[in-house]
Design an enzyme around this catalytic site. Structure first.
Site, PDB file in Angstrom:
ATOM      1  N   LYS A  79      60.681 -29.076  33.438  1.00 38.40           N
ATOM      2  CA  LYS A  79      59.615 -30.141  32.804  1.00 38.40           C
ATOM      3  C   LYS A  79      60.215 -31.485  32.787  1.00 38.40           C
ATOM      4  O   LYS A  79      61.326 -31.949  32.322  1.00 38.40           O
ATOM      5  CB  LYS A  79      59.256 -29.481  31.450  1.00 38.40           C
ATOM      6  CG  LYS A  79      58.104 -30.067  30.862  1.00 38.40           C
ATOM      7  CD  LYS A  79      57.871 -29.366  29.540  1.00 38.40           C
ATOM      8  CE  LYS A  79      56.442 -30.098  28.920  1.00 38.40           C
ATOM      9  NZ  LYS A  79      56.011 -29.162  27.267  1.00 38.40           N
ATOM     10  N   SER A 160      51.133 -27.985  26.797  1.00 41.33           N
ATOM     11  CA  SER A 160      51.623 -29.320  27.918  1.00 41.33           C
ATOM     12  C   SER A 160      52.376 -28.716  28.737  1.00 41.33           C
ATOM     13  O   SER A 160      52.518 -29.738  29.945  1.00 41.33           O
ATOM     14  CB  SER A 160      52.196 -30.289  26.965  1.00 41.33           C
ATOM     15  OG  SER A 160      53.528 -29.849  26.406  1.00 41.33           O
ATOM     16  N   SER A 184      53.063 -25.082  23.196  1.00 37.23           N
ATOM     17  CA  SER A 184      53.093 -25.626  24.685  1.00 37.23           C
ATOM     18  C   SER A 184      53.542 -24.713  25.689  1.00 37.23           C
ATOM     19  O   SER A 184      53.805 -25.075  27.034  1.00 37.23           O
ATOM     20  CB  SER A 184      53.663 -27.099  24.833  1.00 37.23           C
ATOM     21  OG  SER A 184      52.726 -28.026  24.693  1.00 37.23           O
TER      22      SER A 184
HETATM   23  N1  GLN Z   1      48.711 -28.693  22.512  1.00 33.23           N
HETATM   24  C1  GLN Z   1      49.456 -29.080  21.388  1.00 33.23           C
HETATM   25  C2  GLN Z   1      49.183 -30.569  21.006  1.00 33.23           C
HETATM   26  O1  GLN Z   1      48.529 -31.106  21.642  1.00 33.23           O
HETATM   27  C3  GLN Z   1      50.863 -28.660  21.382  1.00 33.23           C
HETATM   28  C4  GLN Z   1      51.606 -29.362  22.400  1.00 33.23           C
HETATM   29  C5  GLN Z   1      52.933 -28.977  22.319  1.00 33.23           C
HETATM   30  O2  GLN Z   1      53.388 -27.957  22.080  1.00 33.23           O
HETATM   31  N2  GLN Z   1      53.917 -29.673  23.002  1.00 33.23           N
HETATM   32  O3  GLN Z   1      50.028 -31.100  20.249  1.00 33.23           O
END
Ligand code: GLN
Length: 494
Positions: A79, A160, A184
């Protein structure tokens, strides 16, 4: 004949160790798959030479009779939130475009030390903020999955870690790193029919991982089987003095202790996760998951996590607050983008750089975070959210008196078409309603595929465990995996 790119982490590692194929053959096969997978936009940069060099070292070691690492010959995706020495690291933001770190994150270094190679840096939501992979400066990631009667409508791979999930589901890599701040790893895994585990907060070092919300950020593996996740996590986890919140705990050999016999285990089913108007297919897969765990010998118990409804609002105060503080460092001075039109002063340079470099969602989080931390509102929002966080964590502590792990859906819906929610941030935020409570409490949690919905899209089941009980989470995941027999894969269109 099975192609090399259809094999998972364990099969690749064992095949290389036995001499069924060479690490170089494996790296070549995946490098080719990555090169052909451009339509998914899963990678921001590809690093075929890194994968090839790691493979060459493994093949040379094997020829010399030297011991091989636990991930020897396994090329993975990284990532693009993990700093990689000499390879551009952007967090999918224009503000870091062109940034080449002179250092390696602890987690990625551990993976290379275990013998893995890198296929490339995976696309993600910008600064890991998002649930659909539509906030990246480098364009949307497209899920390899399509609805059975949905034509060519491009679907979201989740976010994400959507580059990770798309690449693994499409067989561009056998495994990848993800990070999970509020879902995410788990939500994209659920959307693409793969497995992903967020370990206990502190298991994996945050050193060299671009910070979003430091009290929540946690790295973890994504792969197509529970065992592959376990062996990846063994390599990634471990104490790191360079991260002040790193846990000084031994790393168990989770893969060796995997056991799907759940006799004597109590599985909690939280009534608050049964939401009004919930998608019928989600309800059905949850029921199926309960039946599978019962079949594995577990006893199901109804539990209550009374503050569940307050977890998401608290998360969307705590996470932006920490983000606004963490992202203050991107000022155009030390690294990344600098917008300094002729004749402007320092303040204008900061403002112009941040205005040009951050995407809309990142700006929204910074604004919210700055607001909830400002003098007049701190107690009303930030302090209050911290109290709610404590209550959410206490809910889980109370639940452990009645059960050993918790079974819940990973997401309230299956994947959705790209673009369908991007104008509606609140609905987008609801994607993480089942994921965020475990994040606030720092608990290990994993998503495993449970089946397909009537549109032919994957659905995930989530297992949440006690602090440091990744084994319990993985074992319950294995019991589901063995019964779900999830072999569905996306039809290749890319
Ligand atoms: N979708 C969540 C956010 O937008 C979690 C993102 C994440 O876990 N990095 O914050």
């Amino acid at each position: 004949m099975t192609q090399l790119t259809d094999l998972g982490v364990m099969a690749l590692r064992n095949g290389v160790a036995r001499g069924d194929f060479t690490a170089a053959e494996v790296a070549n096969a995946f490098n080719a798959a990555v090169a052909e997978g451009g339509a998914l936009n899963a990678f921001i940069v590809t690093t075929p030479d890194h994968a090839a060099a790691a493979a060459a070292r493994v093949d040379a070691d094997r020829a010399a009779g030297k011991p091989l690492g636990p991930l020897a010959g396994v090329p993975i995706g990284m990532k693009d939130l993990f700093a990689t020495r000499g390879v551009q690291t952007t967090a999918a933001s224009a503000i870091l475009e062109g940034f080449v770190p002179p250092y390696e994150s602890t987690v990625s270094q551990r993976l290379w030390d275990a013998g893995a190679g890198m296929l490339g840096k995976l696309n993600l939501d910008q600064f890991a903020m998002g649930s659909s992979n539509e906030t990246s400066h480098f364009g949307n990631v497209v899920s390899p999955w399509r609805r059975s009667d949905g034509g060519e409508t491009p679907m979201s791979p989740g976010g994400s870690s959507g580059g990770s999930s798309a690449a693994i589901a499409a067989r561009l890599c056998p495994a990848a790193t993800g990070t999970d701040t509020g879902g995410s790893i788990r939500q994209p895994a659920a959307f693409t029919g793969i497995c992903g585990i967020k370990p206990t907060y502190g298991r994996c070092s945050r050193w060299g991982v671009v910070a979003f919300a430091s009290s929540l950020d946690q790295a973890g593996p994504m792969a197509r089987s529970v065992e592959d996740c376990a062996v990846m996590l063994e390599a990634m986890a471990g104490f790191d003095p360079k991260d002040a919140t790193s846990l000084d705990e031994p790393v168990p050999q989770w893969s060796a202790a995997l056991d799907a016999d759940l006799r004597g285990l109590k599985v909690g089913v939280p009534c608050e996760y049964r939401r009004e108007g919930m998608d019928e297919a989600i309800v059905a897969v949850w029921e199926q998951g309960k039946a599978w765990l019962r079949d594995a010998g577990a006893q199901l118990v109804d539990i209550s996590l009374p503050h569940t409804d307050y977890a998401l609002p608290a998360y969307y105060i705590v996470a932006p607050a920490e983000a606004s503080s963490n992202l203050a460092r991107y000022d155009g001075v030390r690294y990344g983008l600098r917008e300094a039109p002729a004749g402007v002063g320092l303040q204008e340079m900061y403002a112009a750089t941040r205005a040009a470099g951050f995407g809309d969602e990142v700006k929204r989080r910074i604004l919210i975070g700055t607001y909830v931390l400002s003098a007049g509102f701190y107690d009303a929002y930030y302090t209050q959210a911290q109290k709610v966080r404590t209550l959410v964590a206490r809910d889980f502590r109370n639940a452990w008196a009645e059960c050993d792990v918790i079974l819940a859906p990973t997401t309230p819906t299956a994947s959705f078409p790209l673009g369908s929610l991007s104008e509606d941030p609140l609905t987008m935020y609801l994607n993480d309603v089942f994921a965020v409570p475990a994040s606030l409490a720092g608990l290990p949690a994993m998503s495993v595929p449970g089946g397909l919905n009537p549109d032919g899209l994957p659905l995930g089941l989530q297992i949440i465990g006690k602090p440091l009980d990744e084994q319990g989470v993985l074992n319950a995941g294995l019991a589901i995996e063995q019964r779900a027999g999830f072999t569905a894969r996306p039809q290749r269109w890319w």
